[in-house]
Design an enzyme around this catalytic site. Structure first.
Site, PDB file in Angstrom:
ATOM      1  CB  SER A   1      -0.877   0.175  78.652  1.00  0.00           C
ATOM      2  OG  SER A   1      -0.781   1.468  79.225  1.00  0.00           O
TER       3      SER A   1
ATOM      4  CE1 TYR B   1      -5.956   1.458  77.122  1.00  0.00           C
ATOM      5  CE2 TYR B   1      -4.465   2.066  78.899  1.00  0.00           C
ATOM      6  CZ  TYR B   1      -4.679   1.731  77.571  1.00  0.00           C
ATOM      7  OH  TYR B   1      -3.612   1.661  76.708  1.00  0.00           O
TER       8      TYR B   1
HETATM    9  P1  NAD Z   1      -5.363   3.394  67.850  1.00  0.00           P
HETATM   10  O1  NAD Z   1      -6.669   3.922  68.302  1.00  0.00           O
HETATM   11  O2  NAD Z   1      -4.618   4.109  66.793  1.00  0.00           O
HETATM   12  O3  NAD Z   1      -5.501   1.893  67.391  1.00  0.00           O
HETATM   13  C1  NAD Z   1      -6.303   0.968  68.057  1.00  0.00           C
HETATM   14  C2  NAD Z   1      -6.799  -0.008  67.025  1.00  0.00           C
HETATM   15  O4  NAD Z   1      -7.637  -0.975  67.650  1.00  0.00           O
HETATM   16  C3  NAD Z   1      -7.619   0.691  65.933  1.00  0.00           C
HETATM   17  O5  NAD Z   1      -7.196   0.240  64.666  1.00  0.00           O
HETATM   18  C4  NAD Z   1      -9.034   0.244  66.250  1.00  0.00           C
HETATM   19  O6  NAD Z   1      -9.862   0.169  65.105  1.00  0.00           O
HETATM   20  C5  NAD Z   1      -8.761  -1.158  66.815  1.00  0.00           C
HETATM   21  N1  NAD Z   1      -9.911  -1.675  67.530  1.00  0.00           N
HETATM   22  C6  NAD Z   1     -10.623  -1.092  68.523  1.00  0.00           C
HETATM   23  N2  NAD Z   1     -11.666  -1.878  68.862  1.00  0.00           N
HETATM   24  C7  NAD Z   1     -11.586  -2.992  68.076  1.00  0.00           C
HETATM   25  C8  NAD Z   1     -12.360  -4.174  67.955  1.00  0.00           C
HETATM   26  N3  NAD Z   1     -13.442  -4.383  68.710  1.00  0.00           N
HETATM   27  N4  NAD Z   1     -11.977  -5.093  67.045  1.00  0.00           N
HETATM   28  C9  NAD Z   1     -10.893  -4.904  66.260  1.00  0.00           C
HETATM   29  N5  NAD Z   1     -10.126  -3.807  66.335  1.00  0.00           N
HETATM   30  C10 NAD Z   1     -10.480  -2.865  67.232  1.00  0.00           C
HETATM   31  O7  NAD Z   1      -4.474   3.237  69.152  1.00  0.00           O
HETATM   32  P2  NAD Z   1      -2.953   2.768  69.357  1.00  0.00           P
HETATM   33  O8  NAD Z   1      -2.333   3.801  70.162  1.00  0.00           O
HETATM   34  O9  NAD Z   1      -2.330   2.351  68.089  1.00  0.00           O
HETATM   35  O10 NAD Z   1      -3.206   1.517  70.301  1.00  0.00           O
HETATM   36  C11 NAD Z   1      -2.790   0.200  69.999  1.00  0.00           C
HETATM   37  C12 NAD Z   1      -2.622  -0.565  71.303  1.00  0.00           C
HETATM   38  O11 NAD Z   1      -1.570   0.024  72.059  1.00  0.00           O
HETATM   39  C13 NAD Z   1      -3.857  -0.556  72.202  1.00  0.00           C
HETATM   40  O12 NAD Z   1      -4.000  -1.819  72.823  1.00  0.00           O
HETATM   41  C14 NAD Z   1      -3.509   0.502  73.241  1.00  0.00           C
HETATM   42  O13 NAD Z   1      -4.180   0.314  74.457  1.00  0.00           O
HETATM   43  C15 NAD Z   1      -2.018   0.293  73.363  1.00  0.00           C
HETATM   44  N6  NAD Z   1      -1.304   1.446  73.920  1.00  0.00           N
HETATM   45  C16 NAD Z   1      -1.202   2.613  73.237  1.00  0.00           C
HETATM   46  C17 NAD Z   1      -0.515   3.685  73.804  1.00  0.00           C
HETATM   47  C18 NAD Z   1      -0.344   5.016  73.112  1.00  0.00           C
HETATM   48  O14 NAD Z   1       0.184   5.948  73.725  1.00  0.00           O
HETATM   49  N7  NAD Z   1      -0.738   5.178  71.857  1.00  0.00           N
HETATM   50  C19 NAD Z   1       0.039   3.546  75.069  1.00  0.00           C
HETATM   51  C20 NAD Z   1      -0.087   2.339  75.745  1.00  0.00           C
HETATM   52  C21 NAD Z   1      -0.755   1.292  75.158  1.00  0.00           C
END
Ligand code: NAD
Length: 261
Positions: A145, A158
């Site tokens: 991130s 986080y």
């Molecule tokens: P999201 O909530 O749509 O997806 C996260 C996924 O992780 C979900 O499918 C959830 O079920 C899964 N998950 C959570 N706990 C879990 C576990 N214990 N076992 C298996 N799966 C699990 O969020 P996203 O935005 O798609 O995030 C994906 C990644 O990108 C994450 O690591 C997040 O930190 C990172 N990220 C996202 C953003 C953003 O703006 N969306 C920004 C920076 C980083």
């Protein structure tokens, strides 16, 4: 399209929605066989796998908690049993929740660290063992991130987890480079996914986020998936131990725009 990906096998954790779902779809479009991991969202994961199969790809949805050794083993077993091996492991699953640090319970801290950091360790360890055993030039992609670099008050767990992912990725990239294993991170900025759907539904919060992004738009999961496909492919063959920021310039200290400071 990256022709060298065709026929290879990927595991994508947290693949039922958001960025992980877009990565699963993109890798399947690249003709890879994909293990789509989900935690609780079975319907969406199975539906994605069905859609990808109908479109001529190969995919299977597998339930697993990435914070547990059994969960990670189940994903590796699925890749081996359904598709005969593993080439690319994407540690994408993650979670966040806002809590002032002085009010954060140990349980809240541990939950985030367990999914975002321990889950990355367990996934990478399983993939590395598979690659070493089969003397394979494997590829690991970890979802970090912008908060591996930018502090984020009220999300200390986080930010700590993503800072941990950065140095963990760099360390194992160095540790296994001679054995042909590449490891890179992707650092998304603000991407439109369920993790921040509530925040971006509020016009004021959306606007205040937009003001932090030089490119002036919220990112799409497909834009992160494009970076993942490139890192998975041999087009990035000389790249290891780096973090690819996919953030519309969010990490460029936008307050300094126009020479301020
Ligand atoms: P999201 O909530 O749509 O997806 C996260 C996924 O992780 C979900 O499918 C959830 O079920 C899964 N998950 C959570 N706990 C879990 C576990 N214990 N076992 C298996 N799966 C699990 O969020 P996203 O935005 O798609 O995030 C994906 C990644 O990108 C994450 O690591 C997040 O930190 C990172 N990220 C996202 C953003 C953003 O703006 N969306 C920004 C920076 C980083």
């Amino acid at each position: 399209m990256y022709s060298d990906l065709a026929g290879k096998v990927a595991v994508v954790t947290g693949g039922s929605k958001g960025i992980g779902n877009a990565i699963s779809r993109r890798l399947a479009e690249e003709k890879m066989a994909v293990v789509i991991n989900y935690h609780s969202d079975r319907e969406q994961a199975e539906q994605t796998a069905e859609e990808l199969k109908k479109a001529g790809g190969d995919a299977v949805a597998i339930q697993a908690d990435v914070g547990s050794e059994q969960g990670i083993q189940a994903l590796l077993d699925a890749a081996e049993q359904h598709f005969g091996g593993l080439d690319v492991w994407v540690n994408n699953a993650g979670m966040e929740n806002r809590v002032p640090t002085h009010e954060m319970s140990l349980k809240e801290w541990e939950q985030v660290i367990n999914v975002n950091l321990t889950g990355v360790f367990l996934g990478a360890r399983a993939a590395i063992n598979h690659f070493l055993k089969h003397q394979k030039k494997g590829n690991i992609i970890n979802m970090s991130s912008v908060h591996e670099r930018i502090p984020w008050p009220t999300f200390a767990h986080y930010a700590a987890s993503k800072g941990g992912v950065k140095l963990f990725s760099e360390t194992i990239a160095l540790e296994y480079a001679k054995r042909g294993i590449r490891v890179n991170s992707i650092a998304p900025g603000a991407i439109e996914t369920p993790i921040n759907a509530e925040k971006f539904a509020d016009p004021q919060q959306r606007q205040s986020t937009l003001e932090m992004i030089p490119i002036n738009s919220i990112g799409k999961p497909e834009e992160v998936a494009a970076a993942a496909a490139w890192l998975a492919s041999s087009e990035s063959s000389y790249v290891t131990g780096t973090t690819l920021f996919v953030d519309g310039g969010m990490s460029l200290y936008s307050e300094f725009e126009e020479g301020k400071g």
